[in-house]
Design a protein around this motif. Sequence first.
Motif, PDB file in Angstrom:
ATOM      1  N   ASP A  41       0.818  -1.218   0.000  1.00  0.00           N
ATOM      2  CA  ASP A  41       0.000   0.000   0.000  1.00  0.00           C
ATOM      3  C   ASP A  41       0.852   1.268   0.000  1.00  0.00           C
ATOM      4  O   ASP A  41       0.644   2.178   0.798  1.00  0.00           O
ATOM      5  N   THR A  42       1.802   1.320  -0.912  1.00  0.00           N
ATOM      6  CA  THR A  42       2.699   2.461  -1.043  1.00  0.00           C
ATOM      7  C   THR A  42       2.086   3.521  -1.956  1.00  0.00           C
ATOM      8  O   THR A  42       1.573   3.192  -3.030  1.00  0.00           O
ATOM      9  N   VAL A  43       2.139   4.763  -1.529  1.00  0.00           N
ATOM     10  CA  VAL A  43       1.691   5.876  -2.362  1.00  0.00           C
ATOM     11  C   VAL A  43       2.877   6.334  -3.205  1.00  0.00           C
ATOM     12  O   VAL A  43       3.965   6.575  -2.687  1.00  0.00           O
ATOM     13  N   ILE A  44       2.648   6.423  -4.518  1.00  0.00           N
ATOM     14  CA  ILE A  44       3.696   6.839  -5.458  1.00  0.00           C
ATOM     15  C   ILE A  44       3.286   8.174  -6.057  1.00  0.00           C
ATOM     16  O   ILE A  44       2.165   8.318  -6.546  1.00  0.00           O
ATOM     17  N   PHE A  71      -2.132  -1.302  -9.090  1.00  0.00           N
ATOM     18  CA  PHE A  71      -2.192   0.160  -9.045  1.00  0.00           C
ATOM     19  C   PHE A  71      -3.622   0.667  -8.985  1.00  0.00           C
ATOM     20  O   PHE A  71      -4.506   0.155  -9.664  1.00  0.00           O
ATOM     21  N   SER A  72      -3.821   1.726  -8.204  1.00  0.00           N
ATOM     22  CA  SER A  72      -5.103   2.427  -8.190  1.00  0.00           C
ATOM     23  C   SER A  72      -5.170   3.360  -9.395  1.00  0.00           C
ATOM     24  O   SER A  72      -4.183   3.540 -10.112  1.00  0.00           O
ATOM     25  N   GLU A  73      -6.314   3.980  -9.589  1.00  0.00           N
ATOM     26  CA  GLU A  73      -6.429   5.027 -10.600  1.00  0.00           C
ATOM     27  C   GLU A  73      -5.543   6.192 -10.175  1.00  0.00           C
ATOM     28  O   GLU A  73      -5.401   6.468  -8.985  1.00  0.00           O
ATOM     29  N   GLU A  74      -4.983   6.893 -11.155  1.00  0.00           N
ATOM     30  CA  GLU A  74      -4.136   8.035 -10.839  1.00  0.00           C
ATOM     31  C   GLU A  74      -4.975   9.268 -10.550  1.00  0.00           C
ATOM     32  O   GLU A  74      -6.127   9.360 -10.958  1.00  0.00           O
ATOM     33  N   SER A  75      -4.346  10.186  -9.841  1.00  0.00           N
ATOM     34  CA  SER A  75      -4.942  11.491  -9.552  1.00  0.00           C
ATOM     35  C   SER A  75      -3.923  12.542  -9.961  1.00  0.00           C
ATOM     36  O   SER A  75      -2.742  12.418  -9.652  1.00  0.00           O
ATOM     37  N   ALA A  88      -0.537  -1.548  -4.466  1.00  0.00           N
ATOM     38  CA  ALA A  88      -0.827  -2.582  -3.465  1.00  0.00           C
ATOM     39  C   ALA A  88       0.429  -3.368  -3.123  1.00  0.00           C
ATOM     40  O   ALA A  88       0.629  -3.768  -1.983  1.00  0.00           O
ATOM     41  N   ASN A  89       1.292  -3.592  -4.111  1.00  0.00           N
ATOM     42  CA  ASN A  89       2.553  -4.329  -3.942  1.00  0.00           C
ATOM     43  C   ASN A  89       2.334  -5.666  -3.236  1.00  0.00           C
ATOM     44  O   ASN A  89       2.946  -5.971  -2.217  1.00  0.00           O
TER      45      ASN A  89
END
Length: 121
Positions: A41-44, A71-75, A88-89
């Motif tokens: 759960d790393t924020v990139i 990966f989540s959707e980008e912002s 999520a890794n």
Amino acid sequence: MSKFIACTPFINILVKVRPGVKPGTYKVETMPAVLRVSQPDTVINYQIFDSGTENIVFTGMTVLPEDNNQFSEESISVSGKQLTFSDANTAPMTLNIILNFKNDEGVQFMHDPQVENEPEG
């Protein structure tokens, strides 16, 4: 008994964009060039920190493989200078990102860094 939850890991990648040799082309560098993620759960966050005299912004990203469940959707920030998503890794894999940019004249271009997911233990 309560258990402390660790802070969310956050990785900031600096992005430098400079005009290329040919008009309408750009050279993009990311630091680090290849990102290695080891925590869940790393924020990139990709951040344009240097684009010389040009106003370059993010317009989005795509990821390969598309169906990666990582990966989540980008912002994209209001200024367009930051592109953020979470990883999520949960599986070791290489993900190829295509970062999309544009300049004030509407010229669009891209850059393709990689993310290496290396979950711990």
